[in-house]
Enzyme design. Structure first.
Site, PDB file in Angstrom:
ATOM      1  N   GLY A  70     -48.013 -33.005 -36.068  1.00  9.30           N
ATOM      2  CA  GLY A  70     -46.938 -32.266 -35.408  1.00  9.30           C
ATOM      3  C   GLY A  70     -46.178 -31.361 -36.362  1.00  9.30           C
ATOM      4  O   GLY A  70     -45.852 -30.214 -36.027  1.00  9.30           O
ATOM      5  N   SER A  71     -45.891 -31.855 -37.550  1.00  4.96           N
ATOM      6  CA  SER A  71     -45.102 -31.055 -38.495  1.00  4.96           C
ATOM      7  C   SER A  71     -45.843 -29.771 -38.883  1.00  4.96           C
ATOM      8  O   SER A  71     -45.270 -28.684 -38.856  1.00  4.96           O
ATOM      9  CB  SER A  71     -44.785 -31.866 -39.756  1.00  4.96           C
ATOM     10  OG  SER A  71     -44.035 -33.000 -39.423  1.00  4.96           O
ATOM     11  N   ASN A 151     -37.112 -36.343 -29.383  1.00  2.04           N
ATOM     12  CA  ASN A 151     -37.652 -37.585 -29.956  1.00  2.04           C
ATOM     13  C   ASN A 151     -36.604 -38.677 -30.131  1.00  2.04           C
ATOM     14  O   ASN A 151     -36.940 -39.833 -30.257  1.00  2.04           O
ATOM     15  CB  ASN A 151     -38.341 -37.304 -31.296  1.00  2.04           C
ATOM     16  CG  ASN A 151     -37.510 -36.445 -32.216  1.00  2.04           C
ATOM     17  OD1 ASN A 151     -37.059 -35.357 -31.840  1.00  2.04           O
ATOM     18  ND2 ASN A 151     -37.291 -36.905 -33.418  1.00  2.04           N
ATOM     19  N   SER A 199     -49.246 -34.183 -31.680  1.00  2.00           N
ATOM     20  CA  SER A 199     -49.578 -35.076 -32.785  1.00  2.00           C
ATOM     21  C   SER A 199     -50.213 -36.345 -32.240  1.00  2.00           C
ATOM     22  O   SER A 199     -49.658 -36.989 -31.344  1.00  2.00           O
ATOM     23  CB  SER A 199     -48.297 -35.425 -33.548  1.00  2.00           C
ATOM     24  OG  SER A 199     -48.578 -36.396 -34.524  1.00  2.00           O
ATOM     25  N   THR A 237     -61.508 -28.971 -45.112  1.00  3.37           N
ATOM     26  CA  THR A 237     -62.528 -29.638 -44.315  1.00  3.37           C
ATOM     27  C   THR A 237     -61.873 -30.393 -43.166  1.00  3.37           C
ATOM     28  O   THR A 237     -60.921 -31.148 -43.383  1.00  3.37           O
ATOM     29  CB  THR A 237     -63.329 -30.611 -45.207  1.00  3.37           C
ATOM     30  OG1 THR A 237     -63.899 -29.850 -46.273  1.00  3.37           O
ATOM     31  CG2 THR A 237     -64.421 -31.318 -44.426  1.00  3.37           C
ATOM     32  N   CYS A 324     -37.596 -40.124 -39.554  1.00  2.00           N
ATOM     33  CA  CYS A 324     -37.408 -39.191 -40.662  1.00  2.00           C
ATOM     34  C   CYS A 324     -36.044 -39.364 -41.297  1.00  2.00           C
ATOM     35  O   CYS A 324     -35.795 -38.923 -42.405  1.00  2.00           O
ATOM     36  CB  CYS A 324     -37.542 -37.757 -40.154  1.00  2.00           C
ATOM     37  SG  CYS A 324     -38.616 -37.624 -38.741  1.00  2.00           S
TER      38      CYS A 324
HETATM   39  C1  LIG Z   1     -43.228 -37.150 -34.698  1.00  2.00           C
HETATM   40  C2  LIG Z   1     -42.760 -35.804 -34.329  1.00  2.00           C
HETATM   41  C3  LIG Z   1     -43.132 -34.666 -35.067  1.00  2.00           C
HETATM   42  C4  LIG Z   1     -43.933 -34.767 -36.339  1.00  2.00           C
HETATM   43  O1  LIG Z   1     -45.263 -35.109 -36.117  1.00  2.00           O
HETATM   44  P1  LIG Z   1     -46.131 -35.649 -37.356  1.00  2.00           P
HETATM   45  O2  LIG Z   1     -47.510 -35.706 -36.804  1.00  2.00           O
HETATM   46  O3  LIG Z   1     -45.592 -36.987 -37.691  1.00  2.00           O
HETATM   47  O4  LIG Z   1     -45.994 -34.649 -38.442  1.00  2.00           O
HETATM   48  C5  LIG Z   1     -42.708 -33.430 -34.634  1.00  2.00           C
HETATM   49  N1  LIG Z   1     -41.963 -33.306 -33.536  1.00  2.00           N
HETATM   50  C6  LIG Z   1     -41.589 -34.357 -32.794  1.00  2.00           C
HETATM   51  C7  LIG Z   1     -40.771 -34.140 -31.570  1.00  2.00           C
HETATM   52  C8  LIG Z   1     -41.966 -35.638 -33.167  1.00  2.00           C
HETATM   53  O5  LIG Z   1     -41.570 -36.683 -32.444  1.00  2.00           O
END
Ligand SMILES: *Cc1c(COP(=O)(O)O)cnc(C)c1O
Length: 396
Positions: A70-71, A151, A199, A237, A324
């Site tokens: 996600g990040s 989140n 993610s 990769t 986080c």
């Molecule tokens: C967990 C989360 C992310 C980050 O995803 P990762 O795969 O852990 O980097 C980004 N946005 C939201 C809303 C999340 O809950």
């Protein structure tokens, strides 16, 4: 056996996702970029996974880029829109104050490149008014980025409406749908999004893998430079085993969504009801427009962090904000954004349940949280001041 109630931080992998990965760590270990048959087998699997995930999202496989999660997807989505903005002389971005840090910190970084960022204030309900987005869009706006579901407090944003507004004004729309997937329908055509982040580890897939949807015709700017993988959009990769695990987890999450939502919503309502009786507490975020598994309360007079540690000692995994924030003493920016005071924002507990939790676990959660809040209040000098009338209660 403890109770896991921190599914917004991460989820347990499904057996099917694990099994889907195994062959690609074992027999089918080729590099998808190699031209021999080991490589071709891996490449075929990769493209089949791309096909399967695009079918779920209602887009073309060419619109999917696999990332590390996600990040990375958030970073790349925003930086790509910004790069187009620079080329077209548009250096204004609209977002909200309660986005994930992957969005907020990328926007901070862009300020150094001369971008102006408008962060919309979030009302106490945790629901963004699309009209506010409309009013914030200017002729030099290149991007609107609003998360589909938050989140921390689980509130669900009117993504389709925001998408329609952006399309009408010819502004790119990115949504972080990381928390939404598995609970809300995530169709790129219905949401009218240009960019969308997912993610895998938030829906029973592996960690360190995700995807970025990018609408045809919009060019992605690489965040990682190197080889020509992912059509030159993302070097390195491809993590074939993880991608296969994500595809399997996505299919299950989409197929089981309605059934899971009915079950989880019932458990959540029971949990909210059981915790609402605790005096001087408040549920954060709208009661109705929230994710089925999200419960987030402030309990006046305690430290959320201490509550999480006490619950952990009793076998319950919860969170005081987002994962986080762990180890940081700053209160949650999300709770501050919805107008909670510094003190209250530090008194939060987030419980995020899913279809694997049982009604019996909910009863244990209610009982243990009640007892722990009471125990912590009895030890708290802050609480003593409140009941002795030295300070006014903020919550009824
Ligand atoms: C967990 C989360 C992310 C980050 O995803 P990762 O795969 O852990 O980097 C980004 N946005 C939201 C809303 C999340 O809950």
């Amino acid at each position: 056996m403890g109770i896991y109630a921190d599914n917004a931080a991460t989820t347990r992998m499904s057996r099917r996702a694990i099994n889907a990965m195994l062959p690609y760590m074992d027999d089918i270990y080729g590099n998808p970029s190699s031209i021999h048959s080991f490589g071709c087998q891996a490449k075929d699997a990769l493209e089949e996974a791309r096909q399967r995930v695009s079918a779920i999202l209602g887009c073309s496989p060419r619109e999917i880029t696999f990332t590390s999660g996600g990040s990375e997807s958030d970073n790349q989505a925003i930086r790509s829109a910004a790069a187009i903005g620079i080329r077209t002389g548009k250096r204004h971005i609209v977002s909200t104050a309660f986005e994930h840090h992957a969005v907020l910190h990328t926007l901070d970084f862009l300020k150094r490149d001369g971008f102006e960022i408008t962060l919309i204030d979030v009302p106490e309900s945790g629901l963004i008014d699309p009209e506010q987005i409309r009013e914030s869009i200017r002729p030099d706006t290149c991007l609107v980025s609003v998360m589909y579901a938050n989140n921390e407090i689980g509130t669900i944003q009117p993504a389709a409406e925001i998408g329609r507004i952006c399309r009408g004004k010819n502004v790119f729309f990115h949504t972080d749908a990381v928390q939404a997937f598995g609970y809300l329908p995530v169709r790129t055509d219905i949401l009218q999004v240009d960019l969308l982040s997912l993610s895998a580890h938030k829906f029973h897939g592996p960690k360190g893998v995700g995807l970025l949807y990018c609408r045809r015709g919009i060019s992605l700017t690489p965040v990682i430079y190197g080889g020509a993988q992912e059509r030159g959009k993302r070097a390195g990769t491809e993590n074939v085993p993880a991608i296969m695990g994500m595809a399997a987890a996505m299919e299950d999450a989409a197929a089981d969504m309605e059934k899971n939502n009915i079950y989880v919503t019932e458990l959540r309502n029971r949990l909210i009801k059981g915790l609402s009786d605790i005096p001087h507490s408040v549920l954060n975020g709208d009661t109705k427009k929230r994710l089925p598994g999200n419960v987030n309360f402030c309990f006046e007079g305690i430290e959320g962090e201490s509550l999480v540690l006490m619950l952990d000692s009793k076998g319950i995994a919860a969170s005081s904000g987002s994962a986080c924030m762990a180890g940081s003493l700053d209160p949650s920016h999300v709770l501050m954004a919805i107008g909670r005071s510094y003190r209250l924002a530090n008194s939060a507990l987030r419980l995020t349940i899913n279809e694997r939790n049982t009604p019996e676990e909910i009863d244990v959660l209610i009982r243990t949280v009640r007892e722990s809040v009471e125990a912590l209040r009895n030890m708290s000098s802050d609480w003593k001041d409140l009941i002795e009338g030295k300070r006014e209660f903020l919550l009824p």
